[in-house]
Enzyme design. Structure first.
Site, short mmCIF file in Angstrom:
data_model
loop_
_atom_site.label_atom_id
_atom_site.label_comp_id
_atom_site.label_asym_id
_atom_site.label_seq_id
_atom_site.Cartn_x
_atom_site.Cartn_y
_atom_site.Cartn_z
N TYR A 1 -2.35 -0.54 10.66
CA TYR A 1 -2.36 -0.86 9.22
C TYR A 1 -1.05 -0.45 8.56
O TYR A 1 -0.43 -1.21 7.81
CB TYR A 1 -3.55 -0.16 8.57
CG TYR A 1 -3.68 -0.39 7.08
CD1 TYR A 1 -4.19 -1.59 6.59
CD2 TYR A 1 -3.32 0.59 6.17
CE1 TYR A 1 -4.31 -1.81 5.23
CE2 TYR A 1 -3.43 0.38 4.81
CZ TYR A 1 -3.93 -0.82 4.34
OH TYR A 1 -4.04 -1.03 2.98
N SER B 1 0.85 -1.20 0.00
CA SER B 1 0.00 0.00 0.00
C SER B 1 0.88 1.24 0.00
O SER B 1 2.04 1.20 0.43
CB SER B 1 -0.90 0.01 1.24
OG SER B 1 -1.53 1.26 1.42
#
Length: 699
Positions: free
Chosen positions: A589, A576
């Site tokens: 995250y 990501s």
């Protein structure tokens, strides 16, 4: 593939003809109906084998006069699944006129070049080499099939006598001859001079039957096959194949050995071109590989040309004495010996104009106590090769049970395998796609990004194993891909990336299904948002468990399997933007995503000496089809940016430098780049697919 499907002595053949259906069909339609019925039962003919025909009255497109047109299965195709466009159509009178041009056996192949000149109504379907065998039989309907029961007779040392003993004067016999114009003339002569005959057994090959009525022809074919099967069953010596020499291992042990053997073989035979594997331990396979007759029958190879073209000159027998490590250690010697034997066969039999020697590796691998492995350029071909060898096993059982089995003579086998017409057909086939024969496992494969990745890889020829924890979505994805790419090329495995046993089992199933692995895409994911002080240990652990530990477990097992095969591979991590750029309110995250990227770099260091590349794709804001953008994460992101949920995609589009939305297909394209040879010199890298986000620039 089941015992019921193949065994000659199983349930009787069923007459599936429906008069109500047939009544609604024209003559070509009845031919297709008959063909599909015959091809629906592998006891009648193998996949892609045999052909059917009908001589149909039609108006000539130019003269409007009535002419007789031969409808016959064209080159390639399968009578069980073909449609009307699978038939060639030729003027029968023009085919008859070719007899005046025939110059004898030495010029046999030139007759194929005349067939296009006989085409009716500009039909583009190429006529097959078997066309004369149908055209010159003086009956309207002709069936040519490859039933195991009849080939067992045809492949016996005393085939002609057995044919007479079983069928009396109803079925004739012609010795083995390669299909072509000359065999068509001989078949015509036999049928014309013996009008009482309803068909013929072709030595080492198969069965022809004929009639002037479509339904009667279909029923005749079934009756003759059943008669042969019943006779063989009544006369066969017991036990089959001279009895059992080796006892089958229990089912789970057989599966475990196949799981170890298949990657070891695939790695050794797939260095020039990746191969797909198939494993079967069907009862008839075990009966043969465990038998006393294996050592005598296996080297003889197959008899029917259709069987031979799929399974090669002979199988490779891999002895297994209970020690899998010793068996794997013996593979180099066994495989090299097979290659040397194949090269010697080629040198003995080649002609001055023969094509260059093809892949010298075996297609069929027989393992006593375990079963049969097969390898080919794609999964469907590997599976079908195994089915053809089961046909050959049934033939050997039948023939050796009543007489002496005779394989195709070596020179005749070579002449079929390296036939210039066959070579021309191979050269006309499309070139393999970039990922042909390779197998990819995609975690989170049932989600939007996972499905897009799998689709992109399959478009380039790869097999796809979709691993996902959501069984319902997984089943739907597998069904959809099965329709698009064929069921052979996709598997679904329910897998929890946080469960080590589940991950290991998934890779074992992949190895059994396809022989090994070439591409692993770590894509399974979750998303969460919480300020640090509001991040619970449960939330932290869940992110680390799925996104860090899960990626580690999947990558480790894929790496191990690739290293075992020894042909390199590609690991691709879907990380990501948050893995390289911190975001407030998402510490768990972001930390897990950063761990993914660093894990990939560490693995790239260790994998490089083995040709295993590890790279990362960093998406950002892929909303469409993405499960992580459903529910709470979507709400949190909308609230964080003080916008409505429906405005999220537009918000992220405008935030990007290029002012463009990012879709699952964009991520899939990046994965394809890293999975393919396009990036053969790239490892330890990451590629941002975010339409431009300055905070994630590489630095």
């Amino acid at each position: 593939m089941t015992q019921e499907t193949h065994a000659m002595a199983s349930a009787r053949l069923t007459d599936l003809w429906d008069d109500a259906v047939a009544a609604s069909l024209d003559e070509p339609g009845k031919l297709l109906y008959r063909s599909n019925l015959l091809g629906s039962d592998l006891r009648i003919t193998n996949f892609g084998g045999g052909n059917t025909s009908a001589k149909v009255k039609a108006a000539d497109p130019l003269t409007r006069q009535e002419v007789t047109v031969l409808w016959v299965k064209g080159s390639g195709g399968d009578i069980g699944s073909m449609k009307l466009d699978g038939f060639s159509t030729l003027y029968l009178d023009k085919l008859e006129a070719l007899k005046r041009l025939y110059r004898g056996l030495a010029h046999e192949d030139e007759m194929v070049g005349y067939l296009p000149h006989c085409t009716f109504d500009l039909n583009p379907r190429a006529a097959s080499i078997d066309t004369p065998l149908h055209a010159f039989v003086p009956k309207i309907h002709v069936d040519h099939v490859h039933p195991d029961a009849v080939i067992a007779i045809a492949a016996s040392q005393n085939a002609e006598k057995l044919t007479k003993d079983i069928f009396g004067g109803e079925i004739g016999f012609l010795p083995w001859q390669r299909p072509g114009f000359d065999l068509g003339l001989k078949l015509s002569r036999l049928a014309t001079e013996n009008p009482h005959l309803t068909g013929v057994v072709l030595g080492g090959h198969g069965l022809f039957t004929w009639h002037d009525d479509a339904k009667a022809c279909y029923q005749l074919t079934l009756r003759i096959i059943q008669k042969a099967a019943d006779w063989l069953e009544s006369k066969a010596s017991k036990p089959a194949f001279e009895g059992e020499k080796v006892t089958s291992l229990p089912g789970p042990e057989r599966a475990a050995i196949a799981t170890r053997l298949m990657p070891a073989i695939r790695g050794r035979i797939g260095k020039a071109q990746a191969k797909s594997g198939h494993f079967t331990d069907a009862p008839e396979v075990l009966e043969f590989v465990n038998s006393n007759a294996l050592a005598k029958l296996a080297p003889l190879g197959t008899s029917c040309p259709d069987h031979f073209l799929r399974t090669k000159i002979r199988p490779l027998v891999i002895p297994f004495a209970g020690d899998i490590e010793a068996t794997i250690a013996s593979l180099d010697t066994l495989i090299e010996a097979y290659r040397a034997d194949y090269a010697a066969y080629y040198e003995r039999c080649k002609h001055p104009d023969s094509p260059a020697m093809r892949d010298p590796n075996a297609v069929i691998y027989l393992v006593p106590g375990v079963g049969m492995l097969s390898f080919a350029a794609d999964k469907a071909t590997a599976r079908i090769a195994a089915e053809f060898y089961v046909n050959a096993i049934n033939v050997m059982r039948g023939a050796s049970g009543v007489d002496t089995y005779v394989g195709l003579p070596e020179q005749e086998a070579f002449n079929i395998e390296y036939w210039l017409l066959e070579e021309a057909k191979l050269q006309r086939m499309p070139k393999p796609k970039g990922l042909a024969g390779r197998t990819a496992l995609v975690t989170g494969g049932a989600g939007g990004i996972g499905r897009a990745i799998a689709a992109r890889l399959m478009q380039e020829g790869a097999n796809a194993v979709l691993a996902d924890i959501d069984q319902a979505s997984l089943d739907a994805a597998v069904a959809d891909f099965g329709k698009l790419f064929g069921k052979d090329r996709v598997r679904g495995i329910a897998m929890d990336v946080t469960d080590e046993a589940s991950v290991i089992a998934a890779f074992e199933e992949t190895a059994r299904s396809y022989g090994g692995i070439d591409i692993v895409v770590n894509n399974a994911g979750i998303s969460s948002a919480a300020a640090v002080e509001d991040t619970s240990l449960e939330l932290w652990n869940r992110n680390i468990s799925i996104l860090a530990t899960g990626y580690f477990l999947v990558a480790r097992e894929g790496y191990r399997l690739m290293k075992t095969e020894g042909n390199g591979g590609s690991l691709v991590f879907i990380a990501s933007k948050n893995g390289v750029s911190a975001s407030a309110g998402a510490s768990a995250y972001c930390t897990a995503k950063a761990a993914e990227i660093h894990l990939a770099r560490c693995m790239a260091l260790e994998g490089a000496p083995h040709g295993i590349r590890v790279n990362v794709v960093n998406p950002d804001a892929v909303l469409r089809g993405s499960k992580i953008w459903q529910g709470e994460w979507r709400q949190q992101r909308a609230a964080s940016n003080k916008i409505g949920e429906d405005d999220l995609e537009e918000f992220y589009r405008k935030r990007s430098l290029l002012q463009r939305s990012v879709y699952p297909e964009d991520i899939a394209e990046a994965v394809y780049f890293f999975a393919s040879d396009l990036s053969a010199k790239s490892t330890g890298n990451f590629l941002n697919v975010d339409a431009g986000n300055v905070v994630s620039f590489t630095r």
